[in-house]
Scaffold this motif. Structure first.
Motif, PDB file in Angstrom:
ATOM      1  N   CYS A  38      -0.044   3.106   3.587  1.00  0.00           N
ATOM      2  CA  CYS A  38       0.407   2.605   5.180  1.00  0.00           C
ATOM      3  C   CYS A  38       1.307   1.988   5.118  1.00  0.00           C
ATOM      4  CB  CYS A  38      -0.572   2.177   5.785  1.00  0.00           C
ATOM      5  SG  CYS A  38      -1.277   0.092   5.028  1.00  0.00           S
ATOM      6  N   CYS A  63      -7.675  -0.674   1.136  1.00  0.00           N
ATOM      7  CA  CYS A  63      -6.576  -1.311   1.347  1.00  0.00           C
ATOM      8  C   CYS A  63      -7.131  -1.791   2.608  1.00  0.00           C
ATOM      9  CB  CYS A  63      -5.944  -0.454   2.030  1.00  0.00           C
ATOM     10  SG  CYS A  63      -3.915  -0.960   3.278  1.00  0.00           S
ATOM     11  N   CYS A 117       1.265  -1.116   0.147  1.00  0.00           N
ATOM     12  CA  CYS A 117      -0.153  -0.200  -0.188  1.00  0.00           C
ATOM     13  C   CYS A 117       0.321   1.562   0.102  1.00  0.00           C
ATOM     14  CB  CYS A 117      -1.020   0.126   1.585  1.00  0.00           C
ATOM     15  SG  CYS A 117      -1.946   1.427   1.378  1.00  0.00           S
ATOM     16  N   ASN A 156      -6.200  -1.555   5.893  1.00  0.00           N
ATOM     17  CA  ASN A 156      -5.478  -1.734   6.502  1.00  0.00           C
ATOM     18  C   ASN A 156      -5.694  -0.046   7.140  1.00  0.00           C
ATOM     19  OD1 ASN A 156      -3.622  -3.561   7.400  1.00  0.00           O
ATOM     20  ND2 ASN A 156      -2.483  -3.474   5.720  1.00  0.00           N
ATOM     21  N   CYS A 157      -5.843   0.336   5.982  1.00  0.00           N
ATOM     22  CA  CYS A 157      -5.482   2.678   6.199  1.00  0.00           C
ATOM     23  C   CYS A 157      -6.653   2.840   5.275  1.00  0.00           C
ATOM     24  CB  CYS A 157      -4.623   3.066   5.699  1.00  0.00           C
ATOM     25  SG  CYS A 157      -4.193   2.918   3.810  1.00  0.00           S
TER      26      CYS A 157
END
Ligand SMILES: [Zn+2]
Length: 273
Positions: free
Chosen positions: A24, A40, A21, A42-43
């Motif tokens: 992040c 994504c 990514c 995660n972020c």
């Protein structure tokens, strides 16, 4: 050409690798990204979405209506033919646009998607022809059109022929509009150059995904031309919504339902009239 053939090829290619990514910096499996609509995990950064995956995320059932593209090199640009062959292998896409007809629930609609991974989604002769054909197909079949644009602009390797696609696509959109059919333009990151200066900006309803970069020329070129300092973030979707260029910003996960609602509303108005 059946859609599933292209789709399965793309998925098998994607499952074999991971991506990092850019926001992040975490490494994520492509299979996990595909499941989460190319967001994504995660972020929440929006990754560029291949055309075939975008169609799958919007339509419940579909058939591809795009014609199989030839390798086209109208001005004999150095290495352009070879680059097209490489690009097809690299991206598993046949060109920078893919059109399909299908259903969102009970509503039939034509969806046309630009592929940002193929020559930056640039518009050459094939892209212009396909977008025009899509609008003519929709007019003949009395259907609304949704275009997801993602483009670096005109394809420089085709010179003046790529610029001529701006007029060509605009005429096709106008013919569709004269038949009182709905056209929704959804801009995604990035939509620039000849695409934003033609069919992407002349829809009945213009929406965008959040945080998309949208504009005609780069900030440096504009500053040199008008000799003025430009406002912060003036080419973001959020700035353009505030200044009236966009009708709405819609998160990726809500797009299907949002588009369905617009089609239903337009249909009701047509029935009343
Ligand atoms: Zn991330």
């Amino acid at each position: 050409m059946k859609f599933e053939n292209i789709g399965s090829k793309l998925l098998s290619f994607a499952k074999s690798s991971t991506i990092t990514c850019s926001h992040c910096k975490k490494e994520v499996k492509k299979s996990a990204v595909e499941k989460s609509n190319y967001i994504c995990p995660n972020c929440n950064l929006y990754f560029k979405m291949p055309a075939v995956s975008r169609i799958k995320s919007i339509l419940d059932s579909y058939d591809v209506i795009s014609k199989n593209p030839d390798i086209y090199d109208p001005i004999n640009f150095p290495n352009y033919k070879e680059k097209q062959v490489d690009m097809r292998k690299k991206t598993d896409s046949m060109e920078a646009v893919l059109s399909a007809v299908g259903n969102i629930k009970d509503e039939r609609v034509v969806v046309c998607v630009m592929d940002p991974n193929y020559f930056m989604g640039s518009m050459g002769s094939y892209v212009g022809e396909e977008i025009s054909r899509t609008f003519i197909y929709a007019k003949e079949n009395n259907l609304p059109v949704v275009v997801f644009s993602a483009s670096g602009g005109a394809r420089m390797q085709e010179g003046i022929y790529s610029l001529m696609q701006m007029a060509k696509t605009t005429m096709a959109v106008n013919e569709h509009s004269e038949a009182k059919l709905l056209y929704i333009s959804c801009m995604t990151n990035p939509t620039t150059g000849g695409v934003i200066a033609s069919f992407a900006s002349i829809a009945d309803i213009i929406i965008s995904e959040p945080h998309a970069h949208l504009g005609f020329a780069g900030p440096r070129v504009i500053k040199q031309t008008i000799r003025q300092d430009l406002p912060e973030g003036f080419q973001s979707a959020e700035f353009l919504l505030e200044h009236g260029f966009l009708d709405d910003i819609v998160p990726r996960e809500n797009l299907k339902e949002y588009i369905y609602t617009l089609i239903r509303l337009h249909k009701n108005v047509r029935t009343i009239n």
